[in-house]
Scaffold this motif. Structure first.
Motif, PDB file in Angstrom:
ATOM      1  N   ARG A 149     -30.655 -17.748   2.484  1.00  0.00           N
ATOM      2  CA  ARG A 149     -31.334 -16.734   3.296  1.00  0.00           C
ATOM      3  C   ARG A 149     -30.563 -16.529   4.593  1.00  0.00           C
ATOM      4  O   ARG A 149     -30.685 -17.298   5.543  1.00  0.00           O
ATOM      5  N   LEU A 150     -29.742 -15.487   4.605  1.00  0.00           N
ATOM      6  CA  LEU A 150     -28.928 -15.172   5.781  1.00  0.00           C
ATOM      7  C   LEU A 150     -29.473 -13.904   6.419  1.00  0.00           C
ATOM      8  O   LEU A 150     -28.919 -12.816   6.273  1.00  0.00           O
ATOM      9  N   HIS A 151     -30.594 -14.069   7.129  1.00  0.00           N
ATOM     10  CA  HIS A 151     -31.313 -12.923   7.688  1.00  0.00           C
ATOM     11  C   HIS A 151     -31.389 -13.025   9.205  1.00  0.00           C
ATOM     12  O   HIS A 151     -31.584 -14.104   9.778  1.00  0.00           O
ATOM     13  N   LYS A 152     -31.290 -11.896   9.863  1.00  0.00           N
ATOM     14  CA  LYS A 152     -31.248 -11.826  11.320  1.00  0.00           C
ATOM     15  C   LYS A 152     -32.557 -12.276  11.961  1.00  0.00           C
ATOM     16  O   LYS A 152     -32.562 -12.781  13.091  1.00  0.00           O
ATOM     17  N   ASP A 153     -33.675 -12.120  11.246  1.00  0.00           N
ATOM     18  CA  ASP A 153     -34.969 -12.451  11.843  1.00  0.00           C
ATOM     19  C   ASP A 153     -35.341 -13.932  11.689  1.00  0.00           C
ATOM     20  O   ASP A 153     -36.412 -14.355  12.133  1.00  0.00           O
ATOM     21  N   ALA A 154     -34.477 -14.746  11.095  1.00  0.00           N
ATOM     22  CA  ALA A 154     -34.760 -16.173  10.935  1.00  0.00           C
ATOM     23  C   ALA A 154     -34.592 -16.891  12.272  1.00  0.00           C
ATOM     24  O   ALA A 154     -33.793 -16.468  13.117  1.00  0.00           O
ATOM     25  N   PRO A 155     -35.364 -17.981  12.528  1.00  0.00           N
ATOM     26  CA  PRO A 155     -35.123 -18.793  13.724  1.00  0.00           C
ATOM     27  C   PRO A 155     -33.658 -19.211  13.778  1.00  0.00           C
ATOM     28  O   PRO A 155     -33.051 -19.523  12.753  1.00  0.00           O
ATOM     29  N   VAL A 156     -33.094 -19.211  14.990  1.00  0.00           N
ATOM     30  CA  VAL A 156     -31.649 -19.355  15.121  1.00  0.00           C
ATOM     31  C   VAL A 156     -31.135 -20.661  14.535  1.00  0.00           C
ATOM     32  O   VAL A 156     -30.068 -20.674  13.895  1.00  0.00           O
ATOM     33  N   HIS A 157     -31.886 -21.769  14.695  1.00  0.00           N
ATOM     34  CA  HIS A 157     -31.377 -23.030  14.146  1.00  0.00           C
ATOM     35  C   HIS A 157     -31.481 -23.055  12.621  1.00  0.00           C
ATOM     36  O   HIS A 157     -30.699 -23.740  11.954  1.00  0.00           O
ATOM     37  N   GLU A 158     -32.403 -22.283  12.030  1.00  0.00           N
ATOM     38  CA  GLU A 158     -32.482 -22.186  10.571  1.00  0.00           C
ATOM     39  C   GLU A 158     -31.353 -21.305  10.028  1.00  0.00           C
ATOM     40  O   GLU A 158     -30.776 -21.603   8.973  1.00  0.00           O
ATOM     41  N   LEU A 159     -31.042 -20.208  10.744  1.00  0.00           N
ATOM     42  CA  LEU A 159     -29.922 -19.361  10.332  1.00  0.00           C
ATOM     43  C   LEU A 159     -28.623 -20.153  10.380  1.00  0.00           C
ATOM     44  O   LEU A 159     -27.783 -20.055   9.467  1.00  0.00           O
ATOM     45  N   ALA A 160     -28.454 -20.957  11.431  1.00  0.00           N
ATOM     46  CA  ALA A 160     -27.248 -21.788  11.534  1.00  0.00           C
ATOM     47  C   ALA A 160     -27.146 -22.743  10.352  1.00  0.00           C
ATOM     48  O   ALA A 160     -26.054 -22.978   9.817  1.00  0.00           O
ATOM     49  N   ALA A 161     -28.296 -23.300   9.914  1.00  0.00           N
ATOM     50  CA  ALA A 161     -28.297 -24.224   8.779  1.00  0.00           C
ATOM     51  C   ALA A 161     -27.818 -23.538   7.509  1.00  0.00           C
ATOM     52  O   ALA A 161     -27.028 -24.102   6.735  1.00  0.00           O
ATOM     53  N   ASN A 162     -28.274 -22.298   7.264  1.00  0.00           N
ATOM     54  CA  ASN A 162     -27.872 -21.599   6.044  1.00  0.00           C
ATOM     55  C   ASN A 162     -26.440 -21.079   6.122  1.00  0.00           C
ATOM     56  O   ASN A 162     -25.731 -21.046   5.107  1.00  0.00           O
ATOM     57  N   LEU A 163     -25.993 -20.682   7.304  1.00  0.00           N
ATOM     58  CA  LEU A 163     -24.585 -20.318   7.458  1.00  0.00           C
ATOM     59  C   LEU A 163     -23.698 -21.539   7.200  1.00  0.00           C
ATOM     60  O   LEU A 163     -22.647 -21.436   6.567  1.00  0.00           O
TER      61      LEU A 163
END
Length: 456
Positions: free
Chosen positions: A376-390
């Protein structure tokens, strides 16, 4: 297939497993015979290939198809008989001492990982238990030094960097060593070897005879990045997530040199942790540095962070270009802040207990085609969760580039598909394209066939 010089030999323990009970000897032999043999064989073969110029685990394994190990039980301990071992690991028929030490480190860590995971008190799906596991693993490897001031600098960067970038990593390591700091890396070549090489000289100048050159690796990547011979403390963690947690729990600050996808993965890992609301007040010096020619690399990385994780993430690190002394001074001064904070909060110097690490960063990610497509690489995700998926996306590309399992999966099913919002995937694709153009995906001179496809 090219054939290489090989040697048959027999070795006893050195550095680890030197003093064992008869029960422990029996357990080690049984573990080697009951499912762990192939893992041990691969790790030992990687260690014996120290100095290899290949970054492809599959290639190294295929070069020595007849290599095998017999574990011999004797009253005074364990003896290993090696057949068709790489000849470069020997001098006049004798195995190089550092190589021999690391061979038994591999046996120690593989058996310990297996035995600990089977204990009923350990739930490796539970975050606190995973942290406790990492602590006990590092303690078993004798990497804890209670009472010593914070001075471990974790150095991340590429294993196939250019000559001037490699020289710069040595310069930074030299400056760190002059300030009495120790080096911890992924234990391989390139930016993992350079800081250690520089620090050995400055430690000698400062008459520091207890300099630590710590290498942390894991079975999936050790064959692509065999330990360099300067490493004097080695630990082979069970998977990439526990390896990354070991870095931030054991280390007191991080310096990141130029690299490729694996370096981006590491940066995203530590940024995701530092962005967690529970960690906002914990000092953890983080410096990105390289020679002048690396400035475009860091600019692209900085812009990628801005477009994906935002301004707050950019404030978690400092970029220092072409100034090895300033980079080392920044880390040295940061260590003082770490020391004062841990004294004030009664946290240990030898293990960063207070750092909050979400389970998203702890649970092993298997980079299958299905799992890569589900990220899930979505802009609306919490920033630390987006970092985890990236971080997971980059981890999958590392697997497809250099790990045997990933290479075989790509050969069978084609490139990974990575899906996400256009606002995320466009800068993601731009960064990867830049890595390819700068030859940061593979060793220089080799053609790169992408193991991924970006889908928006």
């Amino acid at each position: 297939m090219q054939r290489f010089k090989t040697i048959d030999t027999s070795i006893t323990a050195l550095g680890s497993l030197e003093v064992l009970s008869q029960v422990e000897v029996t357990q080690l032999k049984e573990a080697g015979e009951n499912g762990l043999y192939e893992l041990l064989r691969r790790c030992v073969l990687a260690i014996l290939n120290t100095g290899s110029h290949s970054d492809n685990a599959k290639t190294i394994l295929e070069a020595y198809p007849d290599f095998r190990i017999d574990i011999i039980q004797q009253d005074r301990g364990i003896r290993l008989k090696l057949f068709n071992a790489p000849g470069d690991a020997f001098v006049d028929g004798q195995m190089i001492r550092s190589t021999r030490e690391m061979v038994f480190t591999a046996l120690r860590d593989i058996v310990y990982a297996q035995s600990e995971s089977e204990k009923p008190r350990i739930d490796l799906n539970n975050g606190p238990d995973i942290t406790d596991y990492v602590f006990h693993f590092l303690r078993n490897a004798k990497m804890m030094c209670p009472g010593e001031d914070p001075r471990i600098v974790v150095c991340w960067g590429g294993h196939s960097i250019g000559e001037s970038e490699y020289k710069y990593t040595k310069d930074v390591g030299h400056e760190l060593g002059l300030r009495g700091l120790d080096i911890c890396t992924g234990c391989g070549p390139g930016a993992m070897k350079g800081p250690m090489k520089g620090a050995t000289i400055s430690h000698a100048k400062q008459r520091i005879r207890s300099g630590r050159y710590i290498g942390l690796t894991e079975p999936g990547i050790i064959a692509a990045e065999p330990p360099n011979p300067i490493v004097n403390e080695l630990a082979i963690l069970p998977d990439i997530e526990k390896r990354l947690e070991a870095f931030v729990r054991l280390g007191h600050g991080i310096v990141i040199f130029p690299g490729g996808v694996g370096t981006a993965e590491e940066l995203l890992y530590v940024l995701g942790i530092l962005l967690h609301p529970m960690n906002k007040d914990i000092p953890f010096p983080l410096v990105l540095t390289g020679p002048q020619e690396s400035e475009p690399y860091f600019r692209q990385l900085h812009e990628f962070i801005a477009k994906t994780l935002g301004f707050e993430a950019q404030q978690k690190y400092k970029i220092i270009i072409d100034d090895s002394e300033l980079a080392a001074r920044e880390l040295s001064e940061g260590m003082e802040h770490v020391k004062e904070y841990r004294k004030k909060t009664n946290d240990a110097f030898h293990f960063n207990w207070q750092l909050t690490i979400d389970e998203d960063y702890q649970r092993p990610f298997q980079p299958t085609h299905e799992n890569m497509a589900k990220l899930r690489l979505h802009k609306d995700a919490p920033v630390h969760e987006l970092a985890a998926n990236l971080r997971r996306a980059f981890s999958g590309i590392v697997s497809g580039n250099v790990k045997e399992a990933g290479i075989c999966a790509i050969e069978e099913h084609g490139p990974f598909e990575i899906h996400g919002d256009k606002e995320i995937m466009d800068p993601f694709d731009e960064l990867l394209t830049a890595f390819v153009q700068q030859h940061r995906m593979k060793l220089p001179g080799s053609d790169y066939e992408p193991c991924y496809r970006v889908v928006t």
